[in-house]
Design a protein around this motif. Structure first.
Motif: not given
Length: 248
Positions: A113-116, A126-130, A157-159, A173-175
């Motif tokens: 989930l956190v990996t693009k 990212v939020q769910k993954g963390m 950072k976003k994106d 700028d940060y998730q």
């Protein structure tokens, strides 16, 4: 019966009887832990990944055995025992394992989930993954604690991928904003659970006074601990049969 393991014929007999024992325990007695051992046997001894995968899958679906969910998820991720990899199936089985409180399954689900990536069937969140990685860390998965610590050290950072971040930019700028206090907490737990990279990070935090009061003595202690762990890993030979597949 005592076996002479220097005798090739007796070793073959032992292995054959072991397979029979596992099949009976799984199919006749319907014991989930024995079904998992049967799949391990098919994987490690018989090298029949297709049959092993089927047993892992059935043991996960029918008997809700978390370690088998983890293994089948890993098989699906790697395309082992099948014609091709399937990230969606892998994710679904990691999720099943995590819901059954299997820490390594939570680790793998969280990392997906956190990996693009370029797999549209598993959308980055990212939020769910963390949150899932936090569950894995809570259940004492040292790697999950380490990854969480690293994310808080650099911020997300976003994106962008966690590994491509810089300190530049506004907090908007940060998730996930940098948080050295939380980074320290997760690094400490990861180190206590035996993750040498967490110990190395702790050493740096104590040396610089980031997330914790500066303390050179503790910085040196954790550096030494990390180096000792590194030497132990380099010299260790492990047997993975009956232990389940480590996450990749």
């Amino acid at each position: 019966m005592a076996y002479n393991f220097k005798s090739e014929s007796e070793v073959k007999e032992y292995i054959n009887n072991l397979g029979i024992e596992y099949r009976f325990g799984c199919y006749s007695e319907k014991k989930p832990e024995v079904c998992h051992l049967l799949a391990d046997f098919l994987e490690s001894i018989k090298k029949d990944f297709e049959k092993a995968g089927k047993v892992y899958k059935t043991n996960c679906d029918d008997y809700k055995y978390g370690k088998s969910c983890l293994k089948y998820g890993t098989y699906s991720l790697l395309g082992r025992g099948s014609k091709k990899a399937d990230f969606k199936i892998a994710y679904d089985y990691f999720e099943k394992g995590c819901n059954l409180d299997e820490p390594d399954s939570c680790l793998n689900q969280g990392l997906l989930l956190v990996t693009k990536n370029d797999k549209p069937e598993v959308k980055q969140d990212v939020q769910k993954g963390m949150r899932i990685l936090e569950k894995a860390c809570k259940y004492e998965n040292a790697n999950a604690c380490y990854y969480l610590s690293g994310m808080y050290i650099v911020g997300i950072k976003k994106d962008n991928l966690p590994g491509s971040l810089t300190d530049k930019g506004n907090s908007d700028d940060y998730q996930v904003a940098k948080d050295m206090t939380r980074a320290f907490e997760f690094a400490l737990k990861g180190c206590n659970l035996g993750n040498m990279y967490s110990c190395a990070n702790l050493s740096q935090m104590y040396a610089k006074g980031e997330g914790v009061e500066k303390n050179q003595k503790l910085a040196d202690e954790y550096k030494s601990k990390a180096l000792d762990m590194q030497k132990e890993v380099q010299g260790r030979q492990t047997l993975t049969f009956q232990e389940g597949l480590n996450p990749t």
